[in-house]
Motif scaffolding. Structure first.
Motif, PDB file in Angstrom:
ATOM      1  N   GLU A  43      13.919 -26.978 114.923  1.00 33.09           N
ATOM      2  CA  GLU A  43      14.081 -27.421 116.311  1.00 33.09           C
ATOM      3  C   GLU A  43      12.915 -26.936 117.173  1.00 33.09           C
ATOM      4  OE1 GLU A  43      18.993 -27.251 116.249  1.00 33.09           O
ATOM      5  OE2 GLU A  43      17.807 -25.835 117.473  1.00 33.09           O
ATOM      6  N   THR A  44      12.534 -25.672 116.972  1.00 34.75           N
ATOM      7  CA  THR A  44      11.419 -25.112 117.735  1.00 34.75           C
ATOM      8  C   THR A  44      10.125 -25.854 117.419  1.00 34.75           C
ATOM      9  OG1 THR A  44      12.459 -22.933 117.709  1.00 34.75           O
ATOM     10  CG2 THR A  44      10.104 -23.009 118.213  1.00 34.75           C
ATOM     11  N   LEU A  45       9.905 -26.133 116.128  1.00 34.16           N
ATOM     12  CA  LEU A  45       8.690 -26.830 115.718  1.00 34.16           C
ATOM     13  C   LEU A  45       8.624 -28.230 116.328  1.00 34.16           C
ATOM     14  CD1 LEU A  45       6.220 -26.370 113.870  1.00 34.16           C
ATOM     15  CD2 LEU A  45       7.479 -27.522 112.062  1.00 34.16           C
ATOM     16  N   ALA A  46       9.747 -28.931 116.332  1.00 31.27           N
ATOM     17  CA  ALA A  46       9.771 -30.278 116.897  1.00 31.27           C
ATOM     18  C   ALA A  46       9.491 -30.240 118.397  1.00 31.27           C
ATOM     19  CB  ALA A  46      11.132 -30.927 116.622  1.00 31.27           C
ATOM     20  N   ALA A  47      10.074 -29.260 119.103  1.00 29.53           N
ATOM     21  CA  ALA A  47       9.833 -29.146 120.545  1.00 29.53           C
ATOM     22  C   ALA A  47       8.372 -28.815 120.831  1.00 29.53           C
ATOM     23  CB  ALA A  47      10.750 -28.069 121.127  1.00 29.53           C
ATOM     24  N   HIS A  48       7.825 -27.950 120.010  1.00 22.18           N
ATOM     25  CA  HIS A  48       6.410 -27.553 120.179  1.00 22.18           C
ATOM     26  C   HIS A  48       5.495 -28.758 119.961  1.00 22.18           C
ATOM     27  CE1 HIS A  48       3.334 -26.511 116.957  1.00 22.18           C
ATOM     28  NE2 HIS A  48       2.660 -26.206 118.050  1.00 22.18           N
ATOM     29  N   HIS A  49       5.789 -29.559 118.942  1.00 24.11           N
ATOM     30  CA  HIS A  49       4.987 -30.754 118.681  1.00 24.11           C
ATOM     31  C   HIS A  49       5.082 -31.745 119.831  1.00 24.11           C
ATOM     32  CE1 HIS A  49       4.778 -30.304 113.992  1.00 24.11           C
ATOM     33  NE2 HIS A  49       4.197 -29.316 114.649  1.00 24.11           N
ATOM     34  N   GLY A  85      14.210 -14.337 121.553  1.00 28.16           N
ATOM     35  CA  GLY A  85      13.483 -13.841 120.382  1.00 28.16           C
ATOM     36  C   GLY A  85      12.437 -14.782 119.838  1.00 28.16           C
ATOM     37  N   ILE A  86      12.184 -15.899 120.531  1.00 26.62           N
ATOM     38  CA  ILE A  86      11.203 -16.864 120.036  1.00 26.62           C
ATOM     39  C   ILE A  86      10.008 -16.910 120.979  1.00 26.62           C
ATOM     40  CG2 ILE A  86      10.752 -19.297 119.543  1.00 26.62           C
ATOM     41  CD1 ILE A  86      13.616 -19.616 118.717  1.00 26.62           C
ATOM     42  N   MET A  87       8.838 -16.881 120.423  1.00 23.75           N
ATOM     43  CA  MET A  87       7.616 -17.058 121.202  1.00 23.75           C
ATOM     44  C   MET A  87       6.676 -17.939 120.389  1.00 23.75           C
ATOM     45  SD  MET A  87       5.048 -14.150 122.732  1.00 23.75           S
ATOM     46  CE  MET A  87       6.348 -13.505 123.789  1.00 23.75           C
ATOM     47  N   VAL A  88       6.149 -18.964 121.003  1.00 26.83           N
ATOM     48  CA  VAL A  88       5.259 -19.895 120.323  1.00 26.83           C
ATOM     49  C   VAL A  88       3.844 -19.701 120.860  1.00 26.83           C
ATOM     50  CG1 VAL A  88       4.701 -22.310 119.883  1.00 26.83           C
ATOM     51  CG2 VAL A  88       7.094 -21.562 119.919  1.00 26.83           C
ATOM     52  N   ARG A  89       2.915 -19.415 119.965  1.00 33.88           N
ATOM     53  CA  ARG A  89       1.515 -19.275 120.347  1.00 33.88           C
ATOM     54  C   ARG A  89       0.687 -20.263 119.527  1.00 33.88           C
ATOM     55  NH1 ARG A  89       2.922 -13.637 120.069  1.00 33.88           N
ATOM     56  NH2 ARG A  89       2.859 -12.670 122.134  1.00 33.88           N
ATOM     57  N   VAL A  90      -0.240 -20.925 120.177  1.00 31.25           N
ATOM     58  CA  VAL A  90      -1.066 -21.938 119.525  1.00 31.25           C
ATOM     59  C   VAL A  90      -2.531 -21.597 119.761  1.00 31.25           C
ATOM     60  CG1 VAL A  90      -1.705 -24.380 119.488  1.00 31.25           C
ATOM     61  CG2 VAL A  90       0.685 -23.721 119.809  1.00 31.25           C
ATOM     62  N   ARG A  91      -3.311 -21.632 118.712  1.00 27.61           N
ATOM     63  CA  ARG A  91      -4.750 -21.440 118.832  1.00 27.61           C
ATOM     64  C   ARG A  91      -5.425 -22.803 118.835  1.00 27.61           C
ATOM     65  NH1 ARG A  91      -5.164 -18.662 112.865  1.00 27.61           N
ATOM     66  NH2 ARG A  91      -4.994 -20.556 111.626  1.00 27.61           N
ATOM     67  N   MET A  92      -6.489 -22.936 119.608  1.00 22.95           N
ATOM     68  CA  MET A  92      -7.145 -24.222 119.767  1.00 22.95           C
ATOM     69  C   MET A  92      -8.660 -24.056 119.641  1.00 22.95           C
ATOM     70  SD  MET A  92      -4.992 -25.811 122.965  1.00 22.95           S
ATOM     71  CE  MET A  92      -3.198 -25.737 122.986  1.00 22.95           C
ATOM     72  N   GLY A  93      -9.278 -24.994 118.926  1.00 17.93           N
ATOM     73  CA  GLY A  93     -10.729 -25.008 118.785  1.00 17.93           C
ATOM     74  C   GLY A  93     -11.270 -26.354 119.210  1.00 17.93           C
ATOM     75  N   GLN A 106      -1.511 -24.912 126.930  1.00 14.57           N
ATOM     76  CA  GLN A 106      -1.237 -23.463 126.865  1.00 14.57           C
ATOM     77  C   GLN A 106      -0.310 -23.040 127.996  1.00 14.57           C
ATOM     78  OE1 GLN A 106      -1.727 -21.829 124.365  1.00 14.57           O
ATOM     79  NE2 GLN A 106      -3.772 -21.995 123.450  1.00 14.57           N
ATOM     80  N   HIS A 107      -0.519 -23.595 129.217  1.00 14.26           N
ATOM     81  CA  HIS A 107       0.393 -23.285 130.318  1.00 14.26           C
ATOM     82  C   HIS A 107       1.800 -23.762 129.999  1.00 14.26           C
ATOM     83  CE1 HIS A 107      -3.097 -22.638 133.229  1.00 14.26           C
ATOM     84  NE2 HIS A 107      -2.317 -21.599 133.415  1.00 14.26           N
ATOM     85  N   ALA A 108       1.912 -24.966 129.435  1.00 13.44           N
ATOM     86  CA  ALA A 108       3.223 -25.522 129.121  1.00 13.44           C
ATOM     87  C   ALA A 108       3.941 -24.696 128.057  1.00 13.44           C
ATOM     88  CB  ALA A 108       3.070 -26.972 128.666  1.00 13.44           C
ATOM     89  N   LEU A 109       3.195 -24.278 127.053  1.00 12.11           N
ATOM     90  CA  LEU A 109       3.791 -23.438 126.005  1.00 12.11           C
ATOM     91  C   LEU A 109       4.293 -22.117 126.572  1.00 12.11           C
ATOM     92  CD1 LEU A 109       1.146 -24.032 123.193  1.00 12.11           C
ATOM     93  CD2 LEU A 109       3.549 -24.690 123.067  1.00 12.11           C
ATOM     94  N   ALA A 110       3.490 -21.524 127.482  1.00 19.16           N
ATOM     95  CA  ALA A 110       3.872 -20.243 128.073  1.00 19.16           C
ATOM     96  C   ALA A 110       5.091 -20.375 128.978  1.00 19.16           C
ATOM     97  CB  ALA A 110       2.689 -19.669 128.857  1.00 19.16           C
ATOM     98  N   ALA A 111       5.217 -21.534 129.644  1.00 17.44           N
ATOM     99  CA  ALA A 111       6.312 -21.713 130.605  1.00 17.44           C
ATOM    100  C   ALA A 111       7.607 -22.189 129.964  1.00 17.44           C
ATOM    101  CB  ALA A 111       5.879 -22.720 131.689  1.00 17.44           C
ATOM    102  N   HIS A 112       7.546 -22.731 128.762  1.00 18.04           N
ATOM    103  CA  HIS A 112       8.726 -23.315 128.125  1.00 18.04           C
ATOM    104  C   HIS A 112       9.741 -22.238 127.741  1.00 18.04           C
ATOM    105  CE1 HIS A 112      10.756 -26.602 126.015  1.00 18.04           C
ATOM    106  NE2 HIS A 112      11.095 -25.690 125.113  1.00 18.04           N
ATOM    107  N   ALA A 113      11.001 -22.557 127.927  1.00 20.74           N
ATOM    108  CA  ALA A 113      12.083 -21.639 127.544  1.00 20.74           C
ATOM    109  C   ALA A 113      12.406 -21.845 126.067  1.00 20.74           C
ATOM    110  CB  ALA A 113      13.313 -21.899 128.410  1.00 20.74           C
ATOM    111  N   TRP A 114      11.870 -21.001 125.228  1.00 18.32           N
ATOM    112  CA  TRP A 114      12.009 -21.193 123.778  1.00 18.32           C
ATOM    113  C   TRP A 114      13.311 -20.625 123.212  1.00 18.32           C
ATOM    114  CZ3 TRP A 114       8.919 -24.554 121.761  1.00 18.32           C
ATOM    115  CH2 TRP A 114       7.664 -24.783 122.340  1.00 18.32           C
TER     116      TRP A 114
END
Length: 983
Positions: free
Chosen positions: A9-15, A66-74, A55-63
C-alpha cells in the motif's frame, strides 16, 4: 502477510504521488526498474521543479505510524536514443548512477544540468557543489551538485561513489545490464559465506558480475575491496606476489605468505580472485590460507569450476534471459529481455545509425536465442553491426551453427555456442589478420605496436606457417575495430593493446594448431631480452622515470619470457641470465626483492654460462639478499662475481664487482683489501669515462671519511659524487648522494642544508616511484626534524619510513630507521616503547650480523634504566656497550655513551667523575666538528649547572681534566662508573 500488504500500500501511494508531480511538470515515465523511475522532461528546469515538489510532497504526506519514505533523485541532461517506449545509451546510465550515488531525500545534478539551470533558479533554491566524484562504470570523475531548498533536508553523508572506500576496481567502459537476480542472491549469501565462487563458461559474464557485486559491497568492507586478476599469470607461484601488489604489500622478511596473513588478519576486506581456472590448485590453496588467517575476510572467485573448498558456495552464472519464443517480438517488447537489451545497447554504441525496427526486432531475438544469451557472444555479434546488417548477422550465425554440430558430445551446448561465436569472428578475418591474432596470443598483460611488429611481423622459423606480416599496424587496427583486441591509452601517451582473456585463449589454441608456439615464443623472448637490456642502460640515465613506467607495463611479459626461457630447455637458459642480469635494478627500485631473488637464483641454476649476464645476475641476487638481511651469502656471491669478471676480461663488470667487494671490506674494517679494490674500481671507471659510474666509485671513499669521523671530507666526497650524477642525468644516484649529504651535514650541525638535501632527494625518489629511496629520504628528514626539536614531524616521517621498509622486507635499512626512532622515544622519556624497540634492534642486529647497531641500542636501554632508578641494569648496559668492539667505529655512539656514563656517575653521587666525562665528551665533539643539536645542548647545560652546584669551584678544574683525556682514557674512566675492573 499484514506487513507485506502494508508495504504494498505504501509503495503504491509513493508511486502515485511521484507520478502526479512528474506529470504536472510535463514529465513522461519512460522506464521502470524495481523501485526506480526513469522520467524524461522537455527542459532541465522542469525536472528540477518536479523533483523539489516531489520531495516536499513526500515529506508532507501522512504515511502512517512508523513509516517514512525517502527518495533519492539524480538529474542529468543528454540525448539518449529511443528504442520503442524506452531510452538507451550512456546518458540514461549516467542519470541512474547519479541517482544511485545519493541518499534518501537528496536531489543531485550533473554538471550539464547545473549549467543549464543555474541562471534561472529562484532565490529560495540554491546549488551546493559536491566536487568531482567517480561514478560506477564511468572512467573520468564527474562534477556533482546538490539542490538545497527550504523545508528539505540539506545535510547528507558522503556520496556513495567509488571514492568512498578503498579499492582497486577499474571503471567499466560500458553499462551493466541485467543480473538483478544474481546480485540479489549474492547479497543474501554474503553475510554467512566466506567464499563465493561464480562458475560458468568463458564469456558468460562472470568477471563483470563479480566486479558489479564488488562495487555494491564497497560500503560493507571498511578495509577495501580488491580485484586480483589471475588471468595475467601463467605460474601459480606468482599468485602471492599478485595479491600483495593489489593490496600494496611487498616482500616482508622473505616470508610473503606470513606477511599477507598478518596484513589481512584483522581487516574486514573483500578479495575478488578472477579467472582461477588455469591456476585452480594455487588459487584454492591461497584462498584457504588467507580465509583461515583472516576471520573477517571474504573472497569472491570466478572460475570455470569450483575451488572445492569446505564452506564454498557456488553460483552458476547462466546466460542472460532471452526474448519470449512463444510470441512474435516487436520493437516495443524486445528490450524486456536482458539479452536483447545488451545486444541493442552494444550495437547502438558501435553504429550511430543502428535502430530497432519492427522488421529487425524478430531477427535480433533470433540472434539472442541462437547465442544462448551469452554476453561475450552477444557483444561480438553486436560489434559486427558496424559492417553487417542484422539480417546478414543472423544468416551467418545459422551457417556456423551447422558447421559446429560435430563437436564433442560431452561439451556443454553453451561451450559449443561460445566457440561458434568466437570462431565466427575468426572466420570473418582475412588470412593475415588470423595469423596476427594467433601470434599476439604470446603476449601477457598487453603489448605495444613496436612489440607486435617485431614479435609477430617477421617470418618464423617453422615450416607450418612461415608467412611474413607486412603491415602490422593496419591489421592490428582491424582487430581493434572488430572488437577482438582492446586499445587503451598508455601512460606515455602511446597506445597499448590487450586481449580479452577468452579471445586470447582462443587465439592461443589456434597458434598451437599451427604448430607455431615455439617459434613465436622464441621471438617474444628475444624481443624482451633486448628490451630489458636497453632498459638497464636507460635506468642509469635521464629517462629513468619513463623507463620504469615502461618496465611496469611490460612486467607480465617479462615474467612470461623468463618462464619460457627457464622451461626445461637448456638452450634458452642463457637468455634467462640476460633477462635477470638486466632486470634486477628494476626489481630493486620497485621493492620486488623476494621475486627478484627467486628469478636470479633460478637463472643461475639453469645456466652455467660464464659471461657478463651471469655477473650482473649475481649482482642482483647479492643486492636482494642484502636487502633481506643475509650479508654472508652476499659476500660469497660477490667474490665469485669478481673472479668471473676477471676471468672473462669484462672491464666494466670487474669494476662493478671490485667496487661492491671493496665496499663490503670497508664495512668489515678490512682496510687493506678495501683500499686495493676501491682504488681499482675507481681507476677502471675513470678509464671507461661514465660520470655516473665514477660518482658511484667515489661514494665508498666518502663513507670511509665519515667512518673516520672526518665529516668535512665526507661531505666534500658526496658533493663531488652528486655533481657527477647530475652531469650524467642519473636521478636515482643523485637522490642517494643527496641523502648521504643530508646525513653528514646534519651531524655537522647544518640542519637547514640537511633538510634541503633530503627534501630534494625525496622529490627525486618520488618522481621515480622508488619506495626504497623514499623511505631513506623520510628517515633523513625525520633525523633532521628530531635534531631541531620538531618531534611531531620526526615521528610522522620516521613512522612512514619504517612502514615502507617493513613493507619491502628490507631488514637492514629498517634497523637503521629503528635506531633513530628509538633515540626519539628515549629523548621523549617514553621508557616502555623505547626499551621494547631497543631490544628489537638488538635481536635484529644479531640476526643480521650488524653488530654496530647494538651499542647504540644498549645506550638507550641504559638511559631508560637510569630514569627508572635501576642503576645495576644501567651499569651493565653501559659496560657491555663500551666493551663492544664495534663501538670504536662509531664515534657518535661512543660519545653518547660517555655522556650516559656521566649521568650514571651523578646517580651514584660521583660528581667529580661525571664532570670529567662530560668534559671529555665535549672535547671529542669539538675535535670532530660535530655540535650538539639544540635539544641536546640544553640537556648538557642543565647537567653542567647541576655539577657546578655540587662541585663548586672544583667543577672547572675537573671539566678541564676531562677535556685533556685521550679517547682511551676517557673510555676507561667511563667503565669506572660501571664499577667494572679494567685491564
Amino acid at each position: 502477510q499484514a506487513l507485506g500488504e502494508r508495504y504494498a500500500e505504501t509503495l503504491a501511494a509513493h508511486h502515485a504521488l511521484l507520478r502526479a508531480c512528474f506529470e504536472k511538470h510535463h514529465g513522461r515515465i519512460v522506464d521502470t526498474q524495481g523501485d526506480s523511475f526513469f522520467v524524461a522532461f522537455p527542459r532541465a528546469l522542469d525536472a528540477v521543479r518536479a523533483a523539489i515538489e516531489a520531495q516536499h510532497a513526500l515529506a508532507a504526506h501522512a504515511w502512517g505510524e512508523g513509516i517514512m519514505v525517502r527518495v533519492r533523485m539524480g538529474l542529468h541532461t543528454g540525448e539518449p536514443r529511443a528504442q520503442g517506449e524506452r531510452y538507451v545509451g550512456l546518458d540514461v546510465h549516467r542519470a541512474a548512477r547519479i541517482g544511485a550515488a545519493g541518499h534518501g531525500g537528496q536531489i543531485l545534478l550533473s554538471e550539464t544540468t547545473f549549467a543549464l539551470i543555474q541562471n534561472d533558479l529562484p532565490r529560495e533554491i540554491q546549488i551546493r557543489d559536491l566536487g568531482k566524484q567517480r561514478l560506477k562504470d564511468f572512467d573520468a570523475p564527474a562534477s556533482l551538485y546538490q539542490i538545497v531548498c527550504a523545508d528539505l533536508p540539506s545535510d547528507f553523508p558522503p556520496l556513495k561513489t567509488l571514492d568512498a572506500r578503498p579499492h582497486n576496481l577499474a571503471a567499466s567502459m560500458s553499462s551493466f545490464i541485467g543480473r538483478e537476480r544474481e546480485l540479489a542472491a549474492l547479497t543474501r549469501a554474503l553475510p554467512t559465506a566466506r567464499l563465493l565462487t561464480l562458475i560458468g563458461v568463458g564469456g558468460a559474464g562472470k568477471t563483470r558480475l563479480a566486479l558489479q557485486f564488488a562495487e555494491k559491497c564497497l560500503d560493507a568492507f571498511p578495509d577495501g575491496v580488491w580485484f586480483i586478476e589471475l588471468a595475467r599469470l601463467n605460474d601459480a607461484a606468482l599468485i602471492p606476489q599478485l595479491i600483495a601488489s593489489a593490496l600494496g604489500v611487498r616482500d616482508e622478511s622473505g616470508d610473503l605468505a606470513q606477511t599477507l596473513k598478518n596484513f589481512l588478519a584483522r581487516r574486514q576486506a573483500l578479495l575478488v580472485f578472477d579467472n582461477c581456472e588455469h591456476l585452480i590448485d594455487g588459487a584454492a590453496q591461497w584462498a584457504e590460507t588467507l580465509l583461515r588467517a583472516a576471520p573477517q575476510l571474504k573472497i569472491v572467485a570466478t572460475s570455470r569450476e569450483g575451488l572445492n573448498l569446505a564452506g564454498e558456495q557456488i553460483f552458476h552464472v547462466s546466460s542472460l534471459p532471452l526474448p519470449d519464443a512463444t510470441h512474435t517480438v516487436s520493437a516495443a517488447t524486445l528490450l524486456q529481455s536482458d539479452a536483447a537489451h545488451l545486444f541493442v545497447e552494444r550495437a547502438t554504441a558501435a553504429n550511430d545509425h543502428f535502430r530497432v525496427t519492427e522488421q529487425n526486432a524478430p531477427l535480433i531475438a533470433q540472434i539472442c536465442r541462437r547465442l544462448d544469451g551469452i554476453p561475450l557472444a552477444l557483444e561480438l555479434a553486436a560489434a559486427r553491426t558496424k559492417a553487417l546488417s542484422v539480417e546478414q548477422i543472423a544468416a551467418r550465425l545459422d551457417d556456423l551453427f551447422r558447421l559446429l554440430t560435430g563437436g564433442s558430445r560431452a561439451a556443454l551446448p553453451r561451450q559449443q555456442t561460445l566457440a561458434a561465436a568466437i570462431d565466427w569472428s575468426y572466420a570473418l578475418l582475412s588470412q593475415p589478420e588470423r595469423l596476427l591474432l594467433q601470434r599476439l596470443s604470446v603476449f601477457a598483460g598487453g603489448w605495444t605496436l613496436e612489440a607486435a611488429e617485431q614479435v609477430c611481423g617477421e617470418p618464423l622459423s617453422t615450416n607450418s606457417n612461415p608467412s611474413r606480416i607486412t603491415d602490422v599496424l593496419d591489421l592490428l587496427t582491424q582487430l581493434v575495430n572488430k572488437s577482438l583486441v582492446v586499445a587503451e591509452p598508455a601512460a606515455d601517451g602511446t597506445t597499448r593493446y590487450r586481449f580479452l582473456e577468452t579471445i586470447r585463449q582462443f587465439a592461443r589454441y589456434r597458434l598451437y594448431e599451427a604448430e607455431a608456439v615455439q617459434a613465436v615464443s622464441d621471438k617474444h623472448l628475444d624481443f624482451f631480452v633486448a628490451f630489458a637490456e636497453t632498459a638497464r642502460v636507460e635506468l642509469r640515465g635521464p629517462q629513468q622515470s619513463a623507463w620504469l613506467e615502461r618496465l611496469d607495463a611490460e612486467h607480465d611479459n617479462l615474467r612470461a619470457a623468463l618462464t619460457w626461457a627457464l622451461a626445461e630447455n637448456p638452450t634458452r637458459a642463457a637468455q634467462a641470465l640476460r633477462l635477470t642480469g638486466a632486470l634486477w635494478m628494476y626489481w630493486d627500485v620497485r621493492g620486488y626483492f623476494q621475486e627478484g631473488l627467486q628469478w636470479c637464483e633460478r637463472a643461475l641454476a639453469a645456466s652455467d654460462a660464464e659471461n657478463s649476464a651471469r655477473v650482473q645476475t649475481i649482482f642482483g641476487a647479492c643486492g636482494f639478499v642484502v636487502r633481506l638481511g643475509n650479508l654472508e651469502r652476499a659476500l660469497t656471491w660477490l667474490d665469485a662475481a669478481l673472479a668471473l669478471a676477471r676471468k672473462i676480461g669484462d672491464a666494466r663488470n670487474t669494476a662493478e664487482a671490485a667496487l661492491a667487494v671493496g665496499f663490503f671490506a670497508l664495512l668489515a674494517d678490512d682496510m687493506p683489501r678495501a683500499d686495493t679494490l676501491l682504488a681499482e674500481a675507481l681507476a677502471r671507471f675513470e678509464a671507461l669515462g661514465d660520470p655516473s659510474d665514477i660518482g658511484r666509485a667515489l661514494g665508498p671513499f666518502a663513507e670511509r671519511a665519515r667512518r673516520q669521523n672526518d665529516y668535512a671530507r665526507a661531505a666534500e666526497g658526496y658533493a663531488k659524487s652528486l655533481a657527477l650524477f647530475r652531469q650524467a642525468g642519473d636521478l636515482r644516484e643523485s637522490a642517494g648522494a643527496l641523502n648521504n649529504l643530508a646525513n653528514v651535514v646534519s651531524a655537522q650541525g647544518a640542519w637547514t642544508d640537511a633538510r634541503l638535501y633530503a627534501r630534494e632527494g625525496l622529490e627525486l625518489y618520488t618522481a621515480l616511484a622508488d619506495k626504497h629511496g623514499i623511505a631513506t629520504s623520510q628517515r633523513e628528514l625525520g633525523r633532521v626534524a628530531f635534531a631541531q626539536g620538531d618531534l611531531a614531524a620526526a615521528h610522522q616521517l620516521l613512522e612512514a619510513s619504517r612502514a615502507l621498509f617493513q613493507e619491502m622486507g628490507d631488514a637492514t635499512c629498517l634497523l637503521e630507521t629503528n635506531l633513530v626512532c628509538a633515540a626519539l622515544l628515549d629523548a621523549e622519556g617514553a621508557n616502555a616503547p623505547a626499551i621494547e624497540l631497543a631490544w628489537q634492534i638488538i635481536h635484529a642486529a644479531q640476526a643480521l650480523g650488524e653488530a654496530s647497531a647494538i651499542p647504540a641500542a644498549k645506550n638507550i636501554l641504559a638511559r631508560a634504566a637510569l630514569r627508572q632508578g635501576e642503576l645495576e641494569r644501567a651499569r651493565q648496559c653501559v659496560r657491555e656497550a663500551l666493551q663492544d668492539e664495534s663501538v670504536a667505529r662509531d664515534a657518535l655512539t661512543e660519545n653518547a655513551l660517555l655522556e650516559t656514563a656521566a649521568r650514571l656517575a651523578m646517580a651514584q653521587n660521583d660528581f667529580a667523575r661525571a664532570a670529567q666525562l662530560l668534559g671529555a665528551a665535549h672535547a671529542q665533539r669539538e675535535k670532530m666538528g660535530l655540535p650538539r643539536a639544540p635539544r641536546e645542548h640544553a640537556e648538557m647545560e642543565a647537567l653542567r649547572e647541576t655539577l657546578r652546584v655540587q662541585l663548586g669551584e672544583n667543577f672547572l678544574a675537573l671539566w678541564q681534566e676531562g677535556r685533556a683525556l685521550s679517547a682511551a682514557r676517557a673510555k676507561t674512566l667511563a667503565l669506572g662508573s660501571c664499577k667494572f675492573p679494567t685491564s
